[in-house]
Design an enzyme around this catalytic site. Sequence first.
Site, PDB file in Angstrom:
ATOM      1  CG  ASP A 409      -1.918   1.092   1.226  1.00 43.58           C
ATOM      2  OD1 ASP A 409      -2.495   1.306   0.154  1.00 43.58           O
ATOM      3  OD2 ASP A 409      -2.135   1.728   2.271  1.00 43.58           O
ATOM      4  CE  LYS A 410       0.556   7.165  -3.207  1.00 41.06           C
ATOM      5  NZ  LYS A 410       0.998   8.289  -2.350  1.00 41.06           N
ATOM      6  CB  THR A 411      -0.521   6.494   1.877  1.00 39.50           C
ATOM      7  OG1 THR A 411      -0.914   7.053   0.627  1.00 39.50           O
ATOM      8  CG2 THR A 411      -0.400   7.597   2.916  1.00 39.50           C
ATOM      9  CB  THR A 560      -1.886   4.568  -4.636  1.00 36.59           C
ATOM     10  OG1 THR A 560      -2.129   5.902  -4.199  1.00 36.59           O
ATOM     11  CG2 THR A 560      -1.859   4.541  -6.158  1.00 36.59           C
TER      12      THR A 560
END
Length: 721
Positions: A409-411, A560
């Site tokens: 997961d990016k964030t 994202t």
Amino acid sequence: MTCCPGHNLDQDKMGMDHSPVKKDDYTCPMHPEIRQDRPGKCPKCGGMDLIKKSQLDSSEAHHDHVSMMASPEAAADFLRRFFIVTALLVPLAVFSEPAVKFLGTSDFALRPLLEFGIGTLIFYFGLIFFQHARHEIMVRQYGMMTLVSLGVGAGYLFSAASTFIPAISTEFYLEISTLIWVLLFGHFLEAKSSTAAGDALQEVAKLLPKEAHLKTGAGVKDVEISSLKASDIVLVKPGEKAPADGEIIKGGGNFNEAHLTGESKPVEKTVGAQVVAGAINIDGSVEVRLTRVGESSTIGQIQNLITKAKQTKPSIQKLADRASRWLTFTALAVAFTALIVLVAIVGQPLVFAATLAITVLVIACPHALGLAIPTVSTIATKLAVTNGIFIKDMAKIEVVKDADYVVFDKTGTLTRGEFGVTDVRVLSGDKKKLLQAAGAVESHSSHVIGMAIATYLKAQKISFTEATRIKNLAGRGMEGSFSGERYVLGNQRLMEERRVWNRQAEEVLRDLSSESKTPVFVANSKEILGVIALSDEVKPESKQAVGQLHRLEVKVAMLTGDTQAAAAPIAQELGIDTGFAQVLPEDKYKYIRQLQDKGNVVVMAGDGVNDAPALTQANAGVAIGAGTDVAVEAGDIVLTQSNPQHLVRLIVLSRKVYRKMVENLLWAVGYNVLAIPAAAGLFIPLGFRLTPAIGALLMSLSSVIVVINALPLKQVNPQTK
């Protein structure tokens, strides 16, 4: 651990509200008279793990040979028995029939009775094998101790019968006593080697001090850490360990939290900072108000995780268990067949045939099979814990080592998750009113973007009244009423849903996306009023992690909620193989399944909260960045730090661990494939024959070899390939 709000389990341990009868005591499978209110080691046999009585009653318990062997107490007990039997063997050898003939001394009437007496004493010190065999039979887990007991018991009874029945002219006292002597020494070596492998639970227990400096109205006094409770204030001096989790209320210093994070770099902490149990205060003197003690502390949660992990097995262990059971029955069948064939068909003496049958029973004991995988698992668990990796299900080791894709997961995982406002672009109306409306709505958000906007407005000293009728629009943004007007803040999808998306907004989006900035559009019911742009810095270690995963031939995917235009530059910068943009939190699992449908083994790394469905869908779910909350429910594996490089450590560790498991299994199986025919006399025509004593020595050495083969794992550095 709290069982309900305001009720602390550790207070129960302090003696508050004790009921006279424990609901589910912990007991020893070997010594059911032992009862304790908490898990641990049996005080009587020293090695067996205590288990819940309900498990024993429901036959859920299994004969834990590995736990029994992996303790200094077990090694000391076997060595003590070995020395006693050694002392008894000397007179037995002197009084044996072969010795009398060799020495030329005159035989005497009481010699058989003396042999019987000494042999019985030696047999008594070998009863430990029968105790464990009894438990194997009770739970129908026939294994190594069953075979040992059959071999030793048959030999002793045969010899005893020869003493009192003149028709039986041959005795086995010296052979069986020598067999017991070798078995005891072999088990001592096995226990000593298993102890060297270590026990993760014991290692974690060492992280805590035995006493704490408790502040009271009368000063400071030293108390046992088991007596501590939440809200107590303790003094932690330089060089000492924090006895429980808490908050610093006075003083400051540098703390080493390597036991939790795997990172040895000290962390500076001052008043208001959180301290975890087991953290070493390198310098300074601090006072800590305890918040979580006992089982609810970080160390307590870690011990809980390890205990649960020990109850899980990799599939290769289940294969070894099945092989052990089949080996037991095979050995019994071969021993019985050899006895019948040699006596009834070949015409060999009964004593010769019985010797071979006993040798088969002894040499086929599946000690090596029983130790092959658990020894590796024990070392792996300990190694993982020291690297901030907590494996809740050991079966997932085999999944992780075969990973085709790691999905991040990016964030907050690939990026720092620390957004800051970089641009405010007004498309219609007044800038101040735009920011006030945004602040009024986003001040109700717990999302990093919402908090970043609120922080920015505070820094700009822009005040606003509170918004009402707040509504969270998952994966899209927020909605609320401010100054009599309805506002929405969010991404392109939300603007399109409200039919306010226009060409001007499209141009702004394209411009910001090229700079890898995240846009938050602000609109009323009629039009888009402006855009607040934020940026999230990519972690330096993210690019290294992606590169290392590629070298391990593992592909990387990124999830994202950003637009494709905003996500593309980050994916390109990091070298991501597959990127999924504009993904709603509740839809993340669909993209995991999409990769799985193409035949990929997928490991998902997420925060363990919003990503729970995706973590469950993945072949192995990794809750990353759990910090002190190692008991997070989601995920099969928990990483304390939000560092993507720890995923690399996990994969490297899983591959090396699995390789050792396979090596040990092949050795254990190969040994028995050759040993059983040799013990049954198959190679006698070639001039090779095994005696029971030599068979016992080989069996013990095979067990020691699998332990020694596993020990190099302790030196593995999972940070390297």
